[in-house]
Design a protein around this motif. Structure first.
Motif, PDB file in Angstrom:
ATOM      1  N   HIS A  33       7.864  22.108-133.348  1.00 49.41           N
ATOM      2  CA  HIS A  33       6.494  21.859-132.890  1.00 49.41           C
ATOM      3  C   HIS A  33       6.353  20.436-132.338  1.00 49.41           C
ATOM      4  CE1 HIS A  33       2.065  22.291-133.027  1.00 49.41           C
ATOM      5  NE2 HIS A  33       2.088  21.000-133.310  1.00 49.41           N
ATOM      6  N   ASN A  34       6.914  19.474-133.038  1.00 50.01           N
ATOM      7  CA  ASN A  34       6.692  18.060-132.680  1.00 50.01           C
ATOM      8  C   ASN A  34       7.619  17.563-131.575  1.00 50.01           C
ATOM      9  OD1 ASN A  34       4.831  18.055-134.774  1.00 50.01           O
ATOM     10  ND2 ASN A  34       6.270  17.180-136.260  1.00 50.01           N
ATOM     11  N   HIS A  35       8.838  18.107-131.541  1.00 48.17           N
ATOM     12  CA  HIS A  35       9.833  17.556-130.598  1.00 48.17           C
ATOM     13  C   HIS A  35      10.595  18.641-129.836  1.00 48.17           C
ATOM     14  CE1 HIS A  35       9.159  13.557-132.177  1.00 48.17           C
ATOM     15  NE2 HIS A  35       9.392  13.979-133.403  1.00 48.17           N
ATOM     16  N   HIS A  36      10.042  19.855-129.794  1.00 47.82           N
ATOM     17  CA  HIS A  36      10.681  20.955-129.056  1.00 47.82           C
ATOM     18  C   HIS A  36      12.111  21.205-129.537  1.00 47.82           C
ATOM     19  CE1 HIS A  36       7.187  20.689-126.507  1.00 47.82           C
ATOM     20  NE2 HIS A  36       7.459  19.420-126.247  1.00 47.82           N
ATOM     21  N   PHE A  37      12.325  21.015-130.810  1.00 43.97           N
ATOM     22  CA  PHE A  37      13.650  21.280-131.387  1.00 43.97           C
ATOM     23  C   PHE A  37      13.980  22.762-131.215  1.00 43.97           C
ATOM     24  CE2 PHE A  37      16.244  22.292-135.218  1.00 43.97           C
ATOM     25  CZ  PHE A  37      17.327  21.461-134.943  1.00 43.97           C
TER      26      PHE A  37
ATOM     27  N   ALA B 179       7.605  25.943-147.303  1.00 38.80           N
ATOM     28  CA  ALA B 179       6.419  25.190-147.716  1.00 38.80           C
ATOM     29  C   ALA B 179       5.315  25.446-146.702  1.00 38.80           C
ATOM     30  CB  ALA B 179       6.730  23.692-147.774  1.00 38.80           C
ATOM     31  N   GLY B 180       4.137  25.012-147.064  1.00 36.25           N
ATOM     32  CA  GLY B 180       3.021  25.045-146.124  1.00 36.25           C
ATOM     33  C   GLY B 180       2.489  23.638-145.962  1.00 36.25           C
ATOM     34  N   GLY B 181       2.423  23.183-144.750  1.00 37.74           N
ATOM     35  CA  GLY B 181       1.965  21.810-144.500  1.00 37.74           C
ATOM     36  C   GLY B 181       0.628  21.776-143.798  1.00 37.74           C
ATOM     37  N   THR B 182       0.492  20.791-142.957  1.00 36.33           N
ATOM     38  CA  THR B 182      -0.784  20.631-142.272  1.00 36.33           C
ATOM     39  C   THR B 182      -0.538  20.066-140.883  1.00 36.33           C
ATOM     40  OG1 THR B 182      -2.986  19.664-142.525  1.00 36.33           O
ATOM     41  CG2 THR B 182      -1.140  18.271-143.119  1.00 36.33           C
ATOM     42  N   GLU B 183      -1.556  20.156-140.027  1.00 33.71           N
ATOM     43  CA  GLU B 183      -1.443  19.561-138.691  1.00 33.71           C
ATOM     44  C   GLU B 183      -2.427  18.418-138.567  1.00 33.71           C
ATOM     45  OE1 GLU B 183      -0.228  23.445-136.068  1.00 33.71           O
ATOM     46  OE2 GLU B 183      -1.092  21.719-135.011  1.00 33.71           O
ATOM     47  N   TYR B 184      -1.984  17.360-137.899  1.00 30.94           N
ATOM     48  CA  TYR B 184      -2.827  16.177-137.729  1.00 30.94           C
ATOM     49  C   TYR B 184      -2.480  15.526-136.399  1.00 30.94           C
ATOM     50  CZ  TYR B 184      -4.830  11.562-138.754  1.00 30.94           C
ATOM     51  OH  TYR B 184      -5.553  10.400-138.704  1.00 30.94           O
ATOM     52  N   LYS B 185      -3.488  15.311-135.601  1.00 32.87           N
ATOM     53  CA  LYS B 185      -3.311  14.690-134.277  1.00 32.87           C
ATOM     54  C   LYS B 185      -2.242  15.408-133.452  1.00 32.87           C
ATOM     55  CE  LYS B 185      -4.958  10.051-135.358  1.00 32.87           C
ATOM     56  NZ  LYS B 185      -4.665   8.600-135.398  1.00 32.87           N
ATOM     57  N   GLY B 186      -2.200  16.725-133.596  1.00 37.52           N
ATOM     58  CA  GLY B 186      -1.253  17.507-132.805  1.00 37.52           C
ATOM     59  C   GLY B 186       0.144  17.576-133.391  1.00 37.52           C
ATOM     60  N   PHE B 187       0.383  16.882-134.512  1.00 32.87           N
ATOM     61  CA  PHE B 187       1.693  16.913-135.151  1.00 32.87           C
ATOM     62  C   PHE B 187       1.658  17.834-136.370  1.00 32.87           C
ATOM     63  CE2 PHE B 187       1.929  12.998-132.784  1.00 32.87           C
ATOM     64  CZ  PHE B 187       3.258  12.895-132.419  1.00 32.87           C
ATOM     65  N   LYS B 188       2.746  18.532-136.574  1.00 26.41           N
ATOM     66  CA  LYS B 188       2.900  19.342-137.781  1.00 26.41           C
ATOM     67  C   LYS B 188       3.580  18.464-138.830  1.00 26.41           C
ATOM     68  CE  LYS B 188       3.966  23.955-137.311  1.00 26.41           C
ATOM     69  NZ  LYS B 188       3.408  25.026-138.143  1.00 26.41           N
TER      70      LYS B 188
ATOM     71  N   ARG C  13      12.459  -0.156-127.785  1.00 28.77           N
ATOM     72  CA  ARG C  13      11.317  -0.677-127.019  1.00 28.77           C
ATOM     73  C   ARG C  13      10.289   0.431-126.772  1.00 28.77           C
ATOM     74  NH1 ARG C  13      15.411  -3.579-124.247  1.00 28.77           N
ATOM     75  NH2 ARG C  13      15.429  -2.043-122.567  1.00 28.77           N
ATOM     76  N   GLU C  14      10.786   1.631-126.484  1.00 32.55           N
ATOM     77  CA  GLU C  14       9.874   2.760-126.238  1.00 32.55           C
ATOM     78  C   GLU C  14       9.176   3.186-127.524  1.00 32.55           C
ATOM     79  OE1 GLU C  14      12.445   5.627-124.424  1.00 32.55           O
ATOM     80  OE2 GLU C  14      12.736   4.360-122.646  1.00 32.55           O
ATOM     81  N   LEU C  15       9.918   3.134-128.628  1.00 37.84           N
ATOM     82  CA  LEU C  15       9.342   3.536-129.915  1.00 37.84           C
ATOM     83  C   LEU C  15       8.182   2.617-130.321  1.00 37.84           C
ATOM     84  CD1 LEU C  15       9.968   5.765-131.934  1.00 37.84           C
ATOM     85  CD2 LEU C  15      11.458   4.183-133.157  1.00 37.84           C
ATOM     86  N   ARG C  16       8.307   1.359-129.961  1.00 36.95           N
ATOM     87  CA  ARG C  16       7.319   0.354-130.380  1.00 36.95           C
ATOM     88  C   ARG C  16       5.897   0.722-129.956  1.00 36.95           C
ATOM     89  NH1 ARG C  16       6.386  -5.154-127.560  1.00 36.95           N
ATOM     90  NH2 ARG C  16       5.276  -6.366-129.114  1.00 36.95           N
ATOM     91  N   THR C  17       5.771   1.341-128.795  1.00 41.90           N
ATOM     92  CA  THR C  17       4.437   1.670-128.290  1.00 41.90           C
ATOM     93  C   THR C  17       4.156   3.170-128.345  1.00 41.90           C
ATOM     94  OG1 THR C  17       5.378   1.734-126.072  1.00 41.90           O
ATOM     95  CG2 THR C  17       4.321  -0.323-126.745  1.00 41.90           C
ATOM     96  N   SER C  18       4.929   3.899-129.139  1.00 41.50           N
ATOM     97  CA  SER C  18       4.794   5.359-129.152  1.00 41.50           C
ATOM     98  C   SER C  18       3.713   5.815-130.125  1.00 41.50           C
ATOM     99  CB  SER C  18       6.136   5.998-129.548  1.00 41.50           C
ATOM    100  OG  SER C  18       6.420   5.720-130.901  1.00 41.50           O
ATOM    101  N   LYS C  19       3.136   6.962-129.810  1.00 38.96           N
ATOM    102  CA  LYS C  19       2.145   7.557-130.714  1.00 38.96           C
ATOM    103  C   LYS C  19       2.818   8.038-131.997  1.00 38.96           C
ATOM    104  CE  LYS C  19       2.458  12.080-128.522  1.00 38.96           C
ATOM    105  NZ  LYS C  19       1.864  13.114-127.737  1.00 38.96           N
ATOM    106  N   GLU C  20       4.113   8.372-131.903  1.00 42.42           N
ATOM    107  CA  GLU C  20       4.818   8.838-133.099  1.00 42.42           C
ATOM    108  C   GLU C  20       4.934   7.712-134.131  1.00 42.42           C
ATOM    109  OE1 GLU C  20       5.888   9.383-130.017  1.00 42.42           O
ATOM    110  OE2 GLU C  20       6.418  11.501-129.755  1.00 42.42           O
ATOM    111  N   LEU C  21       5.252   6.501-133.659  1.00 36.82           N
ATOM    112  CA  LEU C  21       5.353   5.377-134.596  1.00 36.82           C
ATOM    113  C   LEU C  21       3.978   5.067-135.198  1.00 36.82           C
ATOM    114  CD1 LEU C  21       7.107   3.162-135.912  1.00 36.82           C
ATOM    115  CD2 LEU C  21       6.466   1.665-134.023  1.00 36.82           C
ATOM    116  N   ASP C  22       2.942   5.107-134.375  1.00 37.97           N
ATOM    117  CA  ASP C  22       1.587   4.888-134.899  1.00 37.97           C
ATOM    118  C   ASP C  22       1.272   5.891-136.009  1.00 37.97           C
ATOM    119  OD1 ASP C  22       1.123   2.787-133.218  1.00 37.97           O
ATOM    120  OD2 ASP C  22       0.024   3.952-131.716  1.00 37.97           O
ATOM    121  N   LEU C  23       1.682   7.140-135.784  1.00 33.41           N
ATOM    122  CA  LEU C  23       1.407   8.183-136.774  1.00 33.41           C
ATOM    123  C   LEU C  23       2.154   7.903-138.079  1.00 33.41           C
ATOM    124  CD1 LEU C  23       0.107  10.990-137.380  1.00 33.41           C
ATOM    125  CD2 LEU C  23       2.272  11.991-136.645  1.00 33.41           C
ATOM    126  N   VAL C  24       3.425   7.540-137.963  1.00 31.68           N
ATOM    127  CA  VAL C  24       4.224   7.258-139.174  1.00 31.68           C
ATOM    128  C   VAL C  24       3.576   6.125-139.961  1.00 31.68           C
ATOM    129  CG1 VAL C  24       6.428   6.321-139.992  1.00 31.68           C
ATOM    130  CG2 VAL C  24       6.406   8.160-138.299  1.00 31.68           C
TER     131      VAL C  24
END
Lengths: 300, 177
Positions: free
Chosen positions: A197-201, A221-230, B29-40
């Motif tokens: 879902h998150n990275h087209h794996f 397991a069952g998780g949740t979705e937030y800001k488009g991420f699973k 460098r790309e990770l630094r401004t990514s939405k994924e890092l913000d989420l983590v």
């Protein structure tokens, strides 16, 4: 909700497992009719005593009370097997204590790292799939197997961050790890769904390339979705797609899975309620055709 | 880039201390401004808030009432090596608040909560904490979620926390006022 998979059942018999990480003998008693294994996370059942960390004696005693009706497996989060500067001595101390207290069927950890330069990340990051990392993890898996003399399993984790540059595919990394060390694998199929879902794996390609035979445990397991991420926040019931993926694995000709583990965070017991969790375990037991003592009148 | 360098940079990204240099791989460098890092990072803070709120309810409630709880947890997370075990992290957070807070009431609440946790864990020391406000009124306000409106005066009260006291603490009004 009607479950379209309700009529489908796995052809062979496996066992069911669930998580027990807070002191709650009532909950433990409730799950016993459905499960053959109980998973504990040493990090989660730890408590502070003075300035040191030790296992919560109440939780340990409640587990000892239900042996040998179930087998216990340990599933860590704090080992940090992929940290360049060494893994967590605190986790090893907890595992030493647990192994000395309860007979474990096996133990396991995540393929990730949670600390660097002695500093805690407070999250788990995926390993860069390089040959340098593979060598490091293999050496540490061998250490863990030598130290505890019980089977050791490694689990695929959710990747929220995009993959770092890699020299090996996901399946190549796992195949080489199990070939070199003889360790087992946990395949968390919900994590695979999150990655898809998150990275087209590409789950089908991954499973085609993966040697399935070392997979001893499946996590659902069952998780949740937030800001488009699973997200892998295990506080929900299991979705049909996750069950379907687990059933696909169980149908694989090389499958040697021992148990299917319905993982729950401690907070899930309050969020979902014991009745809902009991009903879910009953449903899973039927779907995966695992032994259940609910109707057999077997006294534990 | 070897593993040591790579993971050191990842730590910097998670803790928001990473500064890119020319030789860094594009991934970092790309990770630094990514939405994924913000989420983590957001999830890290969320979990710390969740744990601290359950382990340090008095201080958390007081900071929340003032609208600064998440700010304090985020600062604590960014500036501290947060222990992975909540029983250590909770005590560490209360110490962080006491060290950095300028508001005397918040300081007293954090010091009181820390002392109570330590004594309940078996600490045999006696802890004496000065309060500008009536501790009973503050605690009553927090426990019953009602506003606190009483006037405060410097070091008007002291609270003694000890395993020898029934209920573990007692309140003494000082003769300063």
């Amino acid at each position: 909700m009607t479950n379209p998979l309700a009529t489908r059942q796995s052809g062979s018999t496996h066992t069911l497992c669930t998580t027990y990480d807070t002191y709650d003998p009532e909950f433990l008693e409730m799950v016993l009719p459905y499960v053959q294994y109980i998973e504990v996370t040493p990090d989660t059942i730890a408590r502070a005593l003075d300035d040191r960390i030790t296992l919560n004696a109440s939780i340990i005693n409640s587990l000892l009370d239900v042996l040998p009706s179930v087998k216990v497996i340990a599933h860590g989060v704090g080992l940090s097997i992929g940290s360049y500067d060494g893994f967590s001595k605190a986790y090893i101390a907890l595992l030493d204590e647990l192994v000395a207290t309860i007979p474990l069927a096996w133990h396991s950890e995540h393929l990730g790292y949670v600390q660097i330069n002695g500093e805690n990340l407070n999250t788990m990051l995926a390993l860069p799939r390089t040959k340098e990392m593979l060598d490091l993890v293999c050496a540490r898996v061998n250490y863990m197997q030598d130290r505890y003399k019980i089977p050791f399993l490694m689990e695929n984790i959710v990747r929220l961050l995009p993959d770092a540059p890699a020299e090996l595919s996901d399946a190549q990394f796992l195949n080489e790890l199990t070939r070199r060390t003889g360790c087992g694998l946990i395949l968390d199929v919900y994590n695979l769904e999150c990655d898809a879902h998150n990275h087209h794996f590409d789950i089908p390609s991954f499973l085609d390339e993966l040697d399935i035979s070392p997979v001893k445990e499946i996590h659902i397991a069952g998780g949740t979705e937030y800001k488009g991420f699973k997200l892998d926040i295990h506080t929900n019931l299991v979705s049909d797609s996750t069950i379907d993926l687990a059933l696909q694995l169980l149908d694989h000709p090389s499958c040697q899975v021992e148990t299917i583990n319905y993982e729950l965070l401690p907070e899930a017991v309050d969020l979902l309620g014991q009745e809902a969790i009991g009903n879910e375990l009953k449903r899973l037991s039927q779907l995966f055709n695992t032994p259940s003592h609910e109707f057999a009148g077997i006294s534990r | 880039m070897n593993l040591q360098e790579f993971q050191g940079k990842m730590l910097g990204l998670i803790k928001s201390t990473y500064e890119p240099v020319a030789e860094d791989i594009a991934y970092l460098r790309e990770l630094r401004t990514s939405k994924e890092l913000d989420l983590v990072k957001e999830i890290c803070i969320w979990w710390r808030c969740f744990q601290i709120e359950s382990y340090c309810p008095l201080t958390s409630s007081w900071l929340k009432r003032r609208g600064v709880f998440e700010v304090w947890v985020e600062q604590y997370y960014q500036n501290t090596n947060v222990p992975p075990y909540i029983e250590l992290a909770g005590i560490s957070f209360l110490g962080y608040v006491q060290f950095h807070i300028t508001d005397p009431v918040t300081w007293s609440i954090a010091a009181f909560e820390q002392a109570m946790i330590q004594v309940k864990r078996g600490d045999l020391r006696e802890h004496i904490i000065s309060w500008d406000c009536n501790p009973y009124s503050v605690l009553n306000s927090l426990l019953h979620k009602i506003p606190y409106e009483e006037a405060c005066h410097e070091k008007q009260y002291k609270v003694i926390v000890s395993h020898t006291i029934p209920g573990l603490f007692s309140v003494v009004k000082t003769d300063r006022h």
